[in-house]
Design an enzyme around this catalytic site. Structure first.
Site, PDB file in Angstrom:
ATOM      1  N   GLU A 180       0.818  -1.196   0.000  1.00 50.84           N
ATOM      2  CA  GLU A 180       0.000   0.000   0.000  1.00 50.84           C
ATOM      3  C   GLU A 180       0.861   1.258   0.000  1.00 50.84           C
ATOM      4  O   GLU A 180       1.912   1.313   0.636  1.00 50.84           O
ATOM      5  CB  GLU A 180      -0.877   0.007   1.251  1.00 50.84           C
ATOM      6  CG  GLU A 180      -1.926  -1.057   1.165  1.00 50.84           C
ATOM      7  CD  GLU A 180      -2.461  -1.439   2.517  1.00 50.84           C
ATOM      8  OE1 GLU A 180      -3.677  -1.442   2.682  1.00 50.84           O
ATOM      9  OE2 GLU A 180      -1.654  -1.736   3.401  1.00 50.84           O
ATOM     10  N   CYS A 207      -3.186   5.887   9.398  1.00 47.99           N
ATOM     11  CA  CYS A 207      -2.146   5.129  10.089  1.00 47.99           C
ATOM     12  C   CYS A 207      -2.733   3.887  10.736  1.00 47.99           C
ATOM     13  O   CYS A 207      -3.767   3.955  11.401  1.00 47.99           O
ATOM     14  CB  CYS A 207      -1.547   5.951  11.213  1.00 47.99           C
ATOM     15  SG  CYS A 207      -0.627   7.341  10.653  1.00 47.99           S
TER      16      CYS A 207
HETATM   17  N1  SAH Z   1       6.705   0.598  11.726  1.00 44.00           N
HETATM   18  C1  SAH Z   1       6.910   1.979  11.879  1.00 44.00           C
HETATM   19  C2  SAH Z   1       6.313   2.799  10.763  1.00 44.00           C
HETATM   20  C3  SAH Z   1       4.964   2.373  10.281  1.00 44.00           C
HETATM   21  S1  SAH Z   1       3.650   2.585  11.454  1.00 44.00           S
HETATM   22  C4  SAH Z   1       6.409   2.458  13.230  1.00 44.00           C
HETATM   23  O1  SAH Z   1       5.711   1.723  13.883  1.00 44.00           O
HETATM   24  O2  SAH Z   1       6.761   3.569  13.613  1.00 44.00           O
HETATM   25  C5  SAH Z   1       3.420   4.348  11.327  1.00 44.00           C
HETATM   26  C6  SAH Z   1       2.645   4.984  12.438  1.00 44.00           C
HETATM   27  O3  SAH Z   1       1.303   4.545  12.475  1.00 44.00           O
HETATM   28  C7  SAH Z   1       3.241   4.658  13.766  1.00 44.00           C
HETATM   29  O4  SAH Z   1       3.410   5.750  14.625  1.00 44.00           O
HETATM   30  C8  SAH Z   1       2.206   3.725  14.290  1.00 44.00           C
HETATM   31  O5  SAH Z   1       2.292   3.581  15.595  1.00 44.00           O
HETATM   32  C9  SAH Z   1       0.930   4.353  13.801  1.00 44.00           C
HETATM   33  N2  SAH Z   1      -0.257   3.503  13.957  1.00 44.00           N
HETATM   34  C10 SAH Z   1      -0.306   2.169  13.829  1.00 44.00           C
HETATM   35  N3  SAH Z   1      -1.545   1.716  14.116  1.00 44.00           N
HETATM   36  C11 SAH Z   1      -2.300   2.795  14.415  1.00 44.00           C
HETATM   37  C12 SAH Z   1      -3.665   2.974  14.772  1.00 44.00           C
HETATM   38  N4  SAH Z   1      -4.511   1.940  14.862  1.00 44.00           N
HETATM   39  N5  SAH Z   1      -4.106   4.229  15.034  1.00 44.00           N
HETATM   40  C13 SAH Z   1      -3.258   5.289  14.900  1.00 44.00           C
HETATM   41  N6  SAH Z   1      -1.969   5.182  14.569  1.00 44.00           N
HETATM   42  C14 SAH Z   1      -1.477   3.938  14.310  1.00 44.00           C
END
Ligand code: SAH
Ligand code: SF4
Length: 355
Positions: free
Chosen positions: A100, A339
């Site tokens: 994606e 996210c």
């Molecule tokens: N793996 C890396 C980058 C991808 S995730 C990381 O975890 O930083 C990117 C962002 O999306 C991260 O800050 C992650 O915590 C956030 N994220 C993941 N699931 C989410 C959710 N359900 N609600 C809001 N943010 C989320």
């Protein structure tokens, strides 16, 4: 942590992702004059060539001979548009896997949220990608391709990149670093407009600092203490919060750049006043910025998004302790493109998709 990685498919090295010098060397190896390297570079990065056969400035016979040479572009499998203009792309890679990428337009910016892996092995409890398992790292060209695809679709230059799609970028550091080089030098995106987000992998922030990029490092904290962090992020068991913060401090010292900390707010769980004060205590005197992300619901778990009042109370709790803080409301919720919602399901196909 031992990870068995399925490698990206290795045919010949795709042309996408290569620098002008490498492309020039390649055309010369094919018996062509050096200036064709510049033409090739322009056609790949500016004109979106998908095959050497497309490059009409090249001699006909050579184009025919080289028609099967892989440039390294994906195809759009599904394109879906959220009411706020965010566009999510499911892209099909050469081996059939789907990843994606999301294009997020505002008046002054076009940001691309890129994936660094097919799936993610970290298994964070609040994250749809983490729930979906892990397949393999992306190759350099597969990261760069996402940006070109969004740029072409919007017919507008991409201004910002966030490595916040599927995957943990620091588990794929070499390809991510090569992609950053290419995005910066070949596509012209400023390093300062690129953010790499990580949940923290022991020693990898240190290694990332050695590349000496001017990019922003975002570290996903999501909890103000080790015990709670370990319940949300399985790998935190092996990489305690204190050690992660030490590595972050070293990063600030070594690079002179501040770190952004991401903190998903989960109602009644990590959004209480004592969590704000605990977080502030960790970050005291730290050149950093906190991004609070109200949780975006995913199907598998029943965490809840806090009310606006609780979000603002948390903000106030940090501000009164002099911690720089912003709230990031994710866009693209309706397209499952926000996210933590990046997954290959529940999409409404869009007629503009190529298949
Ligand atoms: N793996 C890396 C980058 C991808 S995730 C990381 O975890 O930083 C990117 C962002 O999306 C991260 O800050 C992650 O915590 C956030 N994220 C993941 N699931 C989410 C959710 N359900 N609600 C809001 N943010 C989320
Ligand atoms: Fe992977 Fe980041 Fe999702 Fe955790 S939050 S599972 S590290 S993509």
């Amino acid at each position: 942590m031992t990870l068995l990685l399925e490698s990206p498919p290795q045919t010949s090295r795709p042309l996408l992702g290569q620098s002008l010098a490498d492309l020039t060397e390649w055309v010369q190896q094919q018996g062509q004059p050096a200036y064709r390297g510049k033409q090739l570079h322009q056609w790949i990065y500016e004109r979106g060539a998908r095959s050497l056969a497309d490059i009409t400035v090249f001699p006909k016979q050579w184009r025919a001979e080289m028609a099967t040479t892989e440039i390294g572009r994906s195809t759009i499998h599904v394109r879906s548009v959220a009411p706020d203009g965010t566009v999510k792309f499911l892209l099909r890679l050469s081996d059939g896997h789907i990843i994606e990428a999301v294009g997020i337009p505002t008046e002054n910016r076009l940001t691309v949220c890129v994936s660094s892996q097919v799936g993610c092995p970290m298994g964070c409890d609040f994250c749809a990608t983490g729930k979906g398992g892990f397949i393999r790292n992306l190759a350099t060209h597969e990261i760069v391709d996402q940006v070109l695809t969004v740029q072409e679709d919007f017919q507008r230059r991409v201004s910002n990149i966030v490595f916040m799609g599927m995957g943990e970028p620091l588990l794929n550091l070499d390809h991510v670093a090569a992609a950053i080089r290419c995005l910066n030098q070949d596509i012209g995106i400023g390093q300062r407009s690129i953010t790499v987000s990580t949940v923290g992998i022991p020693g990898r922030i240190r290694r990332f600092a050695e590349f000496d990029f001017q990019v922003t490092l975002a570290v996903s904290l999501h909890a103000s203490n080790q015990a709670q962090r370990a319940t949300l992020i399985p790998s935190a068991h092996h990489y305690p919060l204190d050690e992660l913060l030490v590595e972050c401090r070293e990063y600030v010292e070594q690079t002179g750049r501040r770190v952004t900390f991401e903190y998903i707010l989960l109602a009644e769980l990590n959004d209480r006043p004592e969590h704000a004060s605990e977080l502030a205590a960790h970050l005291r005197g730290f050149q950093s910025h906190v991004n609070l992300i109200p949780y975006n619901p995913i199907q598998e778990v029943d965490y809840k998004r806090p009310t606006e009042q609780r979000v603002q109370a948390f903000v106030a709790g940090l501000k009164q302790r002099h911690i720089a803080v912003s709230v990031r409301y994710s866009r693209g919720l309706e397209a499952d493109a926000a996210c933590g919602q990046l997954r290959a399901s529940a999409l409404r196909p869009d007629p503009k998709a190529t298949e």
